[in-house]
Scaffold this motif. Structure first.
Motif, mmCIF file in Angstrom:
data_model
loop_
_atom_site.group_PDB
_atom_site.id
_atom_site.type_symbol
_atom_site.label_atom_id
_atom_site.label_comp_id
_atom_site.label_asym_id
_atom_site.label_seq_id
_atom_site.Cartn_x
_atom_site.Cartn_y
_atom_site.Cartn_z
ATOM 1 N N GLY A 204 0.809 -1.213 0.000
ATOM 2 C CA GLY A 204 0.000 0.000 0.000
ATOM 3 C C GLY A 204 0.838 1.255 0.000
ATOM 4 O O GLY A 204 1.995 1.261 -0.435
ATOM 5 N N LEU A 205 0.257 2.353 0.514
ATOM 6 C CA LEU A 205 0.915 3.656 0.523
ATOM 7 C C LEU A 205 1.163 4.109 1.948
ATOM 8 O O LEU A 205 0.389 3.784 2.868
ATOM 9 N N ASN A 206 2.239 4.884 2.148
ATOM 10 C CA ASN A 206 2.494 5.457 3.471
ATOM 11 C C ASN A 206 1.777 6.797 3.600
ATOM 12 O O ASN A 206 1.016 7.202 2.709
ATOM 13 N N ASP A 207 2.003 7.499 4.690
ATOM 14 C CA ASP A 207 1.303 8.768 4.950
ATOM 15 C C ASP A 207 1.642 9.842 3.917
ATOM 16 O O ASP A 207 0.884 10.798 3.729
ATOM 17 N N GLU A 210 3.582 7.505 -0.709
ATOM 18 C CA GLU A 210 4.602 6.735 -1.404
ATOM 19 C C GLU A 210 4.311 5.247 -1.288
ATOM 20 O O GLU A 210 3.842 4.767 -0.238
ATOM 21 N N ALA A 211 4.588 4.518 -2.346
ATOM 22 C CA ALA A 211 4.341 3.079 -2.356
ATOM 23 C C ALA A 211 5.290 2.374 -1.395
ATOM 24 O O ALA A 211 6.486 2.666 -1.348
ATOM 25 N N VAL A 212 4.721 1.464 -0.621
ATOM 26 C CA VAL A 212 5.494 0.648 0.320
ATOM 27 C C VAL A 212 5.434 -0.796 -0.163
ATOM 28 O O VAL A 212 4.377 -1.281 -0.567
ATOM 29 N N SER A 227 10.305 -1.562 2.586
ATOM 30 C CA SER A 227 10.841 -0.314 2.052
ATOM 31 C C SER A 227 10.584 0.881 2.961
ATOM 32 O O SER A 227 11.205 1.934 2.783
ATOM 33 N N ASP A 228 9.655 0.760 3.937
ATOM 34 C CA ASP A 228 9.403 1.861 4.869
ATOM 35 C C ASP A 228 10.270 1.752 6.119
ATOM 36 O O ASP A 228 10.160 2.586 7.028
ATOM 37 N N ARG A 229 11.126 0.738 6.160
ATOM 38 C CA ARG A 229 12.014 0.563 7.311
ATOM 39 C C ARG A 229 13.483 0.698 6.946
ATOM 40 O O ARG A 229 14.325 0.926 7.809
#
Length: 247
Positions: A204-207, A210-212, A227-229
Motif C-alpha cells: 500500500g501507501l504510506n502517509d 509513497e508506495a510501500v 521499504s518503509d524501514r
C-alpha cells in the motif's frame, strides 16, 4: 537406417487429455529424420554457440556422453530435448529433413545475457548502461528464451533464503525494464548496498502517498525487508528461472 525416436509426454498419450495439434505435428516430423542427420544438426548448433559437449549437456540437463551419442547418431534425443538445444544454442529446429541441409544459426551475439555477480548487480541500479549486452564484465553468458531489454542480466542463486523454489546454483535472468507485479521475484539493493533476490509484495501507501513494498524470502527462517524501514531499490524483475541437474 536408424530414425529418431521420440519420447512423448504422457499428456499426449492419454485419451483423457486435450491434444496439442501443433506440438503433435511438430513431433511427427522428427519420426522421418534419421538420427545421424539430427546428430549433425546438434553438432553444428553446439559449435556455432561455442559450447563444449559438457556445456551443452549441462544446459539441457544431460551428460556429455549423451550429447556425444546424439551427435554420432548412436541414439536420438527426445523432441523436448531438441527444443531445449535450440533454445540453448540459438539454432532453429528444422521443419523437415530437407531443412537440415541449410541450417542457419540465429544472431546469438545480439541475445547474450551476461552472468554477473551480486556486487555488479548493485551497480546496475546506479549505471544501467554499463550492463548493456556485450559490454558487461562477465565471464559467462546465457541465451534467453525471449527478447529482453539491453540491460538484462543473469545471476546465480546463493544461499538458502529462497528454498525450496530456488536452490543454490540455480540461475535467474533479470530484466530492469520489467515492472514487478505482486508475487513476482525481483533483485533489489538493500540499505547495506547489497543485492538480494526476493519475492515482491506491495503493502500500500504510506502517509506521504509513497508506495510501500516488502521483499519476502520463501524460507521462513529468513527475515523480510520493508521499504518503509530501510532504503530499498528494485533493480529488476525475474523473467526466467533455470535449474541445472546436480553433478
Amino acid at each position: 537406417m536408424v530414425c529418431a525416436s521420440l519420447h512423448l509426454p504422457k499428456s499426449l498419450l492419454s485419451p483423457y487429455q486435450p491434444v496439442n495439434k501443433q506440438y503433435t505435428y511438430a513431433v511427427s516430423i522428427f519420426f522421418t529424420i534419421p538420427a545421424m542427420k539430427m546428430g549433425i544438426w546438434i553438432r553444428k548448433a553446439r559449435e556455432a554457440a561455442g559450447l563444449t559437449q559438457t556445456e551443452l549437456g549441462d544446459a539441457v540437463g544431460t551428460s556429455k556422453g549423451n550429447v556425444s551419442a546424439w551427435e554420432l547418431g548412436r541414439h536420438s534425443a527426445s523432441f523436448d530435448r531438441l527444443r531445449a538445444i535450440a533454445r540453448a544454442t540459438g539454432y532453429a529446429l528444422p521443419d523437415s529433413e530437407a531443412g537440415l541441409e541449410n541450417v542457419v544459426p540465429a544472431d546469438i551475439g545480439a541475445r547474450q545475457i551476461p552472468l554477473i555477480n551480486y556486487v555488479q548487480a548493485c551497480q546496475v541500479a546506479e549505471t544501467l548502461a554499463a550492463y548493456a549486452v556485450g559490454t558487461a564484465t562477465a565471464t559467462e553468458y546465457l541465451l534467453p528464451d525471449r527478447d529482453l531489454s539491453t540491460n538484462a542480466f543473469a545471476l546465480e542463486i546463493k544461499g538458502s533464503s529462497m528454498q525450496p523454489e530456488f536452490r543454490e546454483g540455480d540461475r535467474v535472468i533479470i530484466d530492469p525494464a520489467v515492472e514487478p507485479h505482486p508475487g513476482d521475484y525481483v533483485v533489489a539493493k538493500n540499505g547495506k548496498n547489497e543485492a538480494t533476490f526476493k519475492k515482491y509484495r506491495p503493502r500500500g501507501l504510506n502517509d506521504d502517498g509513497e508506495a510501500v513494498f516488502e521483499l519476502v524470502p520463501l524460507n521462513e527462517d529468513y527475515p523480510s525487508l520493508r521499504s518503509d524501514r530501510e532504503p530499498i531499490t528494485i533493480i529488476g524483475t525475474m523473467v526466467e528461472h533455470r535449474r541445472y541437474r546436480a553433478r
